[in-house]
Design an enzyme around this catalytic site. Structure first.
Site, PDB file in Angstrom:
ATOM      1  NE  ARG A 115      -1.643  -2.171   2.785  1.00 39.33           N
ATOM      2  CZ  ARG A 115      -1.710  -3.442   2.376  1.00 39.33           C
ATOM      3  NH1 ARG A 115      -2.730  -3.854   1.717  1.00 39.33           N
ATOM      4  NH2 ARG A 115      -0.750  -4.303   2.672  1.00 39.33           N
ATOM      5  CB  THR A 116       3.378   2.592   2.320  1.00 37.06           C
ATOM      6  OG1 THR A 116       2.623   2.080   3.420  1.00 37.06           O
ATOM      7  CG2 THR A 116       3.910   3.965   2.665  1.00 37.06           C
TER       8      THR A 116
ATOM      9  CG  HIS B  14       3.357   3.788   8.701  1.00 37.27           C
ATOM     10  ND1 HIS B  14       3.489   4.631   7.616  1.00 37.27           N
ATOM     11  CD2 HIS B  14       2.947   2.591   8.187  1.00 37.27           C
ATOM     12  CE1 HIS B  14       3.185   3.956   6.511  1.00 37.27           C
ATOM     13  NE2 HIS B  14       2.853   2.723   6.836  1.00 37.27           N
TER      14      HIS B  14
ATOM     15  NE  ARG C 243       7.077   0.717   4.994  1.00 38.97           N
ATOM     16  CZ  ARG C 243       5.856   0.158   4.922  1.00 38.97           C
ATOM     17  NH1 ARG C 243       5.737  -1.122   4.639  1.00 38.97           N
ATOM     18  NH2 ARG C 243       4.771   0.876   5.141  1.00 38.97           N
TER      19      ARG C 243
ATOM     20  CE  LYS D 103      26.570  -2.698  -5.826  1.00 36.55           C
ATOM     21  NZ  LYS D 103      26.604  -1.577  -6.776  1.00 36.55           N
TER      22      LYS D 103
HETATM   23  N1   CP Z   1      -0.333  -0.051   5.827  1.00 32.66           N
HETATM   24  C1   CP Z   1       0.871  -0.306   5.283  1.00 32.66           C
HETATM   25  O1   CP Z   1       1.865   0.288   5.654  1.00 32.66           O
HETATM   26  O2   CP Z   1       0.864  -1.283   4.322  1.00 32.66           O
HETATM   27  P1   CP Z   1       2.139  -1.745   3.512  1.00 32.66           P
HETATM   28  O3   CP Z   1       3.089  -2.390   4.481  1.00 32.66           O
HETATM   29  O4   CP Z   1       1.633  -2.696   2.469  1.00 32.66           O
HETATM   30  O5   CP Z   1       2.767  -0.515   2.900  1.00 32.66           O
END
Ligand code: CP
Length: 307
Positions: A51-52, A129, A101, A80
Site C-alpha cells: 500500500r504505502t 508511520h 521505509r 554493498k
Molecule cells: N499499511 C501499510 O503500511 O501497508 P504496507 O506495508 O503494504 O505498505
C-alpha cells in the site's frame, strides 16, 4: 526544508489544511492532474510494502509527476554496504522528494540530516508511520466529520505496531478522545507512549485484554496485525498470532455507527465475512492513503519552494 518524520512534525492546523486539500483532490482531480509535471518522487523501500509504496507512486503519477526507486534493500547499493546517508545524498540529486521505509527506527531522521529534498518517513521499524496516520485521520474525518469526543479502540499488537503509536500521538491532541487499548499484556503499548504522549495530553485511556466487554463503547475499532517480523523468536510470535480475530459474532454488540479500520495487510485478525459489513472501512482507508499522499507531496514541495 520541511520533512515528515513523525506525526508531531505537523501542527493541528497543518493537518487540517492537508485534509482539506485531500478532500478537494477527491472532488476535483483534474485541477491537480498536472501540478507536479516534471517533478520526481523517489521511493526508497528497504522493507516490504504494498500500500504505502504503490499509493505514493500512484499519487505522484496522478499529480503528473514521475517515480523512481527500489522496493528492497537487496536491489540497491545498500547491499554493498552503502550507508543510508550516502544513499539519500545521491538520490537527492535525482529526485525532488523522497519517501523512505527502513527497518531501523530513526533511519529517516538520519537520512533527513543529509537530504537536499524533503524526506517522508514511510515507516521506520516499530517506531512510527506518519503517512499511515494521515491516511487514518482522513478516513476518520470522512466517516465522523470530527476528531473530537471519539472513543477509539486499538486492538492487537500495540507494542510493535508503529501505526498505533503514530495514531495515538495524533489523536491524543484532540479533545475528548478516549482510547481503549486492547492487547495481551506482553503486546501492550510501549511505556513511552503512556508517559510521553498519553499522560501529558490528559487523554483518557484504559488497557484491557479482551474486546467483547468494551465493544459497545467504541466509535472506531482499529485492528492491527501481530507483527511477526519484529518478534525475537518464532515461538513468541506463535503464542500471540491469533490473539484477536474480529468476526461477525463479535460485532453483534457494536454500535451501528462503528467504523472498523485496519492499516492492512491483515493476516487472520479480521474474517473476510466482516468485509461485507457496511461498517468495514479498511479498503476505503487504503484508497484514502493515495489522496492524502497526493496532498502531502504537494504540501512538502510547496514548503520547500520546489513547486
Ligand atoms: N499499511 C501499510 O503500511 O501497508 P504496507 O506495508 O503494504 O505498505
Amino acid at each position: 526544508m520541511r520533512h515528515l518524520l513523525d506525526t508531531t512534525d505537523l501542527s493541528l492546523a497543518e493537518i487540517d489544511e492537508m485534509i482539506e486539500l485531500a478532500l478537494d483532490i477527491i472532488e476535483n482531480p483534474k485541477k491537480y492532474a498536472h501540478i507536479c509535471d516534471g517533478k520526481k518522487l523517489a521511493t526508497l523501500f528497504f522493507e516490504p510494502s504494498t500500500r504505502t509504496r504503490l499509493s505514493f507512486e500512484a499519487a505522484m503519477m496522478e499529480l503528473g509527476g514521475n517515480v523512481l526507486g527500489f522496493s528492497e534493500a537487496a536491489s540497491s547499493s545498500a547491499s554493498k554496504g552503502e550507508s543510508v546517508e550516502d544513499t539519500v545524498r545521491m538520490v537527492s540529486c535525482y529526485a525532488d522528494i523522497i519517501a523512505m521505509r527502513h527497518p531501523l527506527e530513526g533511519a529517516p531522521r538520519v537520512a533527513s540530516a543529509k537530504a537536499l529534498v524533503p524526506i517522508i518517513n514511510a515507516g521506520d521499524g516499530g517506531h512510527a508511520h506518519p503517512t499511515q496516520t494521515l491516511t487514518d485521520l482522513l478516513t476518520i474525518y470522512r466517516e465522523k466529520g470530527t476528531f473530537d469526543n471519539i472513543t477509539v479502540g486499538l486492538c492487537g499488537d500495540l507494542k510493535f505496531g508503529r501505526t498505533v503509536h503514530s495514531l495515538i500521538k495524533a489523536m491524543s491532541r484532540y479533545s475528548g478522545v478516549k482510547f481503549v487499548l486492547i492487547s495481551p499484556k506482553e503486546l501492550s503499548v510501549p511505556e513511552y507512549i503512556k508517559t510521553d504522549v498519553l499522560d501529558p495530553s490528559g487523554a483518557d485511556y484504559i488497557e484491557v485484554e479482551t474486546m467483547d466487554a468494551v465493544m459497545p463503547e467504541l466509535d472506531i475499532l482499529y485492528m492491527t496485525r501481530i507483527q511477526r517480523e519484529r518478534f525475537f523468536s518464532e515461538e513468541e510470535y506463535l503464542k500471540h498470532k491469533d490473539a484477536f480475530i474480529l468476526d461477525t459474532d463479535k460485532l453483534q454488540n457494536a454500535k451501528k455507527t462503528l467504523t472498523i479500520m485496519h492499516p492492512l495487510p491483515r493476516v487472520n485478525e479480521i474474517t473476510t465475512a466482516v468485509d461485507d459489513d457496511p461498517r468495514a472501512k479498511y479498503f476505503v482507508q487504503a484508497l484514502n492513503g493515495k489522496y492524502i499522499r497526493m496532498a502531502l507531496i504537494i504540501t512538502l514541495l510547496k514548503w520547500g519552494e520546489l513547486l
